[in-house]
Write a protein that holds these residues in place. Structure first.
Motif, PDB file in Angstrom:
ATOM      1  N   MET A  79       0.834  -1.193   0.000  1.00  0.00           N
ATOM      2  CA  MET A  79       0.000   0.000   0.000  1.00  0.00           C
ATOM      3  C   MET A  79       0.871   1.247   0.000  1.00  0.00           C
ATOM      4  N   ASP A  80       0.473   2.236  -0.791  1.00  0.00           N
ATOM      5  CA  ASP A  80       1.123   3.536  -0.742  1.00  0.00           C
ATOM      6  C   ASP A  80       0.523   4.368   0.386  1.00  0.00           C
ATOM      7  N   ILE A  81       1.352   5.176   1.024  1.00  0.00           N
ATOM      8  CA  ILE A  81       0.888   6.058   2.090  1.00  0.00           C
ATOM      9  C   ILE A  81       1.384   7.464   1.809  1.00  0.00           C
ATOM     10  N   GLY A  82       0.452   8.404   1.717  1.00  0.00           N
ATOM     11  CA  GLY A  82       0.789   9.790   1.458  1.00  0.00           C
ATOM     12  C   GLY A  82       0.277  10.697   2.556  1.00  0.00           C
ATOM     13  N   ILE A  83       0.451  11.999   2.339  1.00  0.00           N
ATOM     14  CA  ILE A  83      -0.118  12.976   3.267  1.00  0.00           C
ATOM     15  C   ILE A  83      -1.048  13.907   2.477  1.00  0.00           C
ATOM     16  N   PHE A  84      -2.002  14.470   3.191  1.00  0.00           N
ATOM     17  CA  PHE A  84      -2.969  15.405   2.613  1.00  0.00           C
ATOM     18  C   PHE A  84      -2.859  16.722   3.346  1.00  0.00           C
ATOM     19  N   LEU A  85      -2.803  17.816   2.596  1.00  0.00           N
ATOM     20  CA  LEU A  85      -2.733  19.162   3.175  1.00  0.00           C
ATOM     21  C   LEU A  85      -4.036  19.897   2.898  1.00  0.00           C
ATOM     22  N   LEU A  86      -4.802  20.173   3.955  1.00  0.00           N
ATOM     23  CA  LEU A  86      -5.999  21.001   3.826  1.00  0.00           C
ATOM     24  C   LEU A  86      -5.634  22.475   3.971  1.00  0.00           C
ATOM     25  N   MET A  87      -4.686  22.762   4.847  1.00  0.00           N
ATOM     26  CA  MET A  87      -4.190  24.127   5.070  1.00  0.00           C
ATOM     27  C   MET A  87      -5.277  25.037   5.649  1.00  0.00           C
ATOM     28  N   GLN A  88      -5.896  24.560   6.720  1.00  0.00           N
ATOM     29  CA  GLN A  88      -6.897  25.330   7.431  1.00  0.00           C
ATOM     30  C   GLN A  88      -6.232  26.190   8.513  1.00  0.00           C
ATOM     31  N   SER A  89      -6.978  27.173   9.000  1.00  0.00           N
ATOM     32  CA  SER A  89      -6.514  27.955  10.143  1.00  0.00           C
ATOM     33  C   SER A  89      -7.734  28.496  10.878  1.00  0.00           C
ATOM     34  N   PRO A  90      -8.164  27.832  11.948  1.00  0.00           N
ATOM     35  CA  PRO A  90      -9.332  28.312  12.693  1.00  0.00           C
ATOM     36  C   PRO A  90      -9.179  29.749  13.167  1.00  0.00           C
ATOM     37  N   GLU A  91      -7.945  30.135  13.525  1.00  0.00           N
ATOM     38  CA  GLU A  91      -7.725  31.481  14.058  1.00  0.00           C
ATOM     39  C   GLU A  91      -7.465  32.492  12.961  1.00  0.00           C
ATOM     40  N   GLY A  92      -7.445  32.063  11.699  1.00  0.00           N
ATOM     41  CA  GLY A  92      -7.194  32.991  10.603  1.00  0.00           C
ATOM     42  C   GLY A  92      -5.764  33.496  10.576  1.00  0.00           C
ATOM     43  N   ALA A  93      -4.798  32.584  10.680  1.00  0.00           N
ATOM     44  CA  ALA A  93      -3.391  32.971  10.694  1.00  0.00           C
ATOM     45  C   ALA A  93      -2.991  33.620   9.377  1.00  0.00           C
ATOM     46  N   ALA A  94      -1.863  34.299   9.379  1.00  0.00           N
ATOM     47  CA  ALA A  94      -1.360  34.951   8.179  1.00  0.00           C
ATOM     48  C   ALA A  94      -1.092  33.920   7.094  1.00  0.00           C
ATOM     49  N   SER A  95      -1.420  34.264   5.863  1.00  0.00           N
ATOM     50  CA  SER A  95      -1.234  33.332   4.748  1.00  0.00           C
ATOM     51  C   SER A  95       0.217  32.887   4.635  1.00  0.00           C
ATOM     52  N   ARG A  96       1.155  33.796   4.883  1.00  0.00           N
ATOM     53  CA  ARG A  96       2.577  33.443   4.795  1.00  0.00           C
ATOM     54  C   ARG A  96       2.898  32.296   5.744  1.00  0.00           C
ATOM     55  N   GLU A  97       2.340  32.337   6.938  1.00  0.00           N
ATOM     56  CA  GLU A  97       2.598  31.283   7.922  1.00  0.00           C
ATOM     57  C   GLU A  97       2.005  29.953   7.467  1.00  0.00           C
ATOM     58  N   VAL A  98       0.765  29.969   7.000  1.00  0.00           N
ATOM     59  CA  VAL A  98       0.095  28.734   6.591  1.00  0.00           C
ATOM     60  C   VAL A  98       0.833  28.089   5.428  1.00  0.00           C
ATOM     61  N   TYR A  99       1.260  28.873   4.456  1.00  0.00           N
ATOM     62  CA  TYR A  99       1.967  28.325   3.300  1.00  0.00           C
ATOM     63  C   TYR A  99       3.360  27.826   3.679  1.00  0.00           C
ATOM     64  N   ALA A 100       4.031  28.530   4.563  1.00  0.00           N
ATOM     65  CA  ALA A 100       5.356  28.079   5.003  1.00  0.00           C
ATOM     66  C   ALA A 100       5.247  26.721   5.694  1.00  0.00           C
ATOM     67  N   ARG A 101       4.224  26.542   6.512  1.00  0.00           N
ATOM     68  CA  ARG A 101       4.023  25.265   7.188  1.00  0.00           C
ATOM     69  C   ARG A 101       3.737  24.163   6.179  1.00  0.00           C
ATOM     70  N   ALA A 102       2.933  24.455   5.172  1.00  0.00           N
ATOM     71  CA  ALA A 102       2.596  23.444   4.170  1.00  0.00           C
ATOM     72  C   ALA A 102       3.843  22.989   3.414  1.00  0.00           C
ATOM     73  N   VAL A 103       4.661  23.938   3.007  1.00  0.00           N
ATOM     74  CA  VAL A 103       5.877  23.593   2.273  1.00  0.00           C
ATOM     75  C   VAL A 103       6.829  22.794   3.155  1.00  0.00           C
ATOM     76  N   ARG A 104       6.930  23.180   4.409  1.00  0.00           N
ATOM     77  CA  ARG A 104       7.784  22.439   5.340  1.00  0.00           C
ATOM     78  C   ARG A 104       7.304  21.003   5.493  1.00  0.00           C
ATOM     79  N   SER A 105       5.989  20.818   5.614  1.00  0.00           N
ATOM     80  CA  SER A 105       5.428  19.465   5.746  1.00  0.00           C
ATOM     81  C   SER A 105       5.668  18.652   4.484  1.00  0.00           C
ATOM     82  N   ALA A 106       5.559  19.297   3.325  1.00  0.00           N
ATOM     83  CA  ALA A 106       5.774  18.590   2.063  1.00  0.00           C
ATOM     84  C   ALA A 106       7.204  18.072   1.958  1.00  0.00           C
TER      85      ALA A 106
END
Length: 361
Positions: free
Chosen positions: A1-28
């Motif tokens: 079986m292949d195992i991947g990750i999924f990025l929804l990139m949510q922010s309940p608190e409405g964080a800055a877009s720069r922060e959310v995207y930086a986290r996504a790239v780091r996770s990738a």
């Protein structure tokens, strides 16, 4: 079986877009280094439920930072787009990534987005299927023409052409809707399903639709996904699991048009009949110690027949540190069990994992 990750990139608190995207790239980048097979990104618009509004742009950026991991959309709401433009963007990402694109498509479910893009949300499945046929024809890498009920395209060739022939296509389907499953399988398209149902009620589509699978023009893959959190401590995992409630409340509110959206933020509140924490842990997530997560994944595979599992390692307001610790422990203690030629049930690989598993029985 292949195992991947999924990025929804949510922010309940409405964080800055720069922060959310930086986290996504780091996770990738971390996902590739840990040996995950796929990275999938969502597409949503105008809402903090997901900052991922341009998945092809994001994947093109990630393609330049990675070498091996497969890059997928999960999913592009096809009715919101012209299929030819989707084909062009998909081909560009496939080319730039060296042939690593996995193209996931679906109808999309949020009327909120449809309204703001001036598109009527329709239940016309025939029109949706026609859009899929046009998209796949355009990705064929050769001049084509198309004549349908909605689309009429004279001889056309898209630029650039993709590297893969064919580009793998996945479609989100409801496993209990036979016509949709059978039509998708007949086109040779892979299936995404089983992401919302309780684990004990998952449907193995290979068995239920055995005749359709037998007549398919090629091998059909089945993918599914769940929120994932792995911890040495069952108590910690239980606390973090509560973060998944925000995702569930926001997603269901948008799907069923229960709450509103104010200032770009989805309004979330307890939903009627929502599951208890124990029910969430038992039926909706892969969460707990490594041993508990292995058992839960085994249930999901047995129930769904999936050969691709994607973990959403970031949900609610989790910190990046929590996300990365969970990903690392999953890759070390859970993922090897499910690889071809893996160790099967003969693990965990560290004594402290064994102690945690014994304590959870």
């Amino acid at each position: 079986m292949d195992i991947g990750i999924f990025l929804l990139m949510q922010s309940p608190e409405g964080a800055a877009s720069r922060e959310v995207y930086a986290r996504a790239v780091r996770s990738a980048r971390l996902a590739e280094s840990l040996g995950f097979s796929h990275l999938w990104v969502a597409e949503h618009h105008f809402i903090n439920y997901s900052y991922s509004s341009q998945p092809f742009v994001l994947l093109a950026h990630i393609a330049a930072l990675t070498e091996r991991i497969r890059l997928g959309t999960a999913i592009v709401p096809l009715p919101l787009h012209n299929p030819l433009l989707v084909a062009e963007q998909a081909a560009a990402v496939d080319l730039l990534s060296g042939g690593r694109l996995e193209l996931g498509i679906g109808k999309g479910y949020q009327r909120f987005q449809y309204e703001r893009l001036g598109v009527e949300k329709s239940d016309d499945h025939a029109a949706y299927e026609e859009a899929i046929d046009l998209l796949r024809r355009a990705l064929g890498g050769r001049p084509f023409s198309f004549e349908g009920r909605r689309f009429a395209v004279p001889e056309t060739l898209i630029y650039p052409q993709p590297l893969q022939d064919p580009v793998p296509v996945w479609a989100a389907v409801n496993s209990t809707v036979a016509p949709a499953v059978e039509a998708t399988v007949a086109r040779g398209i892979n299936l995404f399903s089983g992401t919302l149902e309780p684990i004990s009620k998952l449907v193995d589509m290979r068995r239920r639709y055995a005749d359709a699978f037998a007549a398919a023009p090629g091998a059909i893959r089945i993918g599914t996904q769940r929120p994932v959190y792995v911890s040495e401590s069952e108590a910690e995992a239980r606390v973090v699991a509560e973060e998944a409630r925000w995702n569930a409340r926001a997603g269901l509110s948008l799907r069923h048009e229960i709450g509103g959206v104010t200032g770009g933020r989805v309004e979330t509140a307890p939903l009627p009949g929502e599951p208890s924490t124990d029910e969430i842990l038992a039926e909706h997530m892969v969460v707990g110690t490594p041993e508990q997560c292995i058992r839960q994944l085994e249930r999901i595979l047995a129930g769904s027949g999936a050969d691709l599992f994607n973990g959403n390692f970031c949900f609610g307001a989790m910190t990046q540190d929590q996300v990365e610790r969970s990903m690392r422990l999953f890759a070390e203690a859970v993922m090897p069990v499910f690889r071809p030629g893996g160790a099967g049930r003969a693990r965990p690989c560290r004594p402290e994992h064994a102690r945690a598993a014994q304590g959870s029985e």
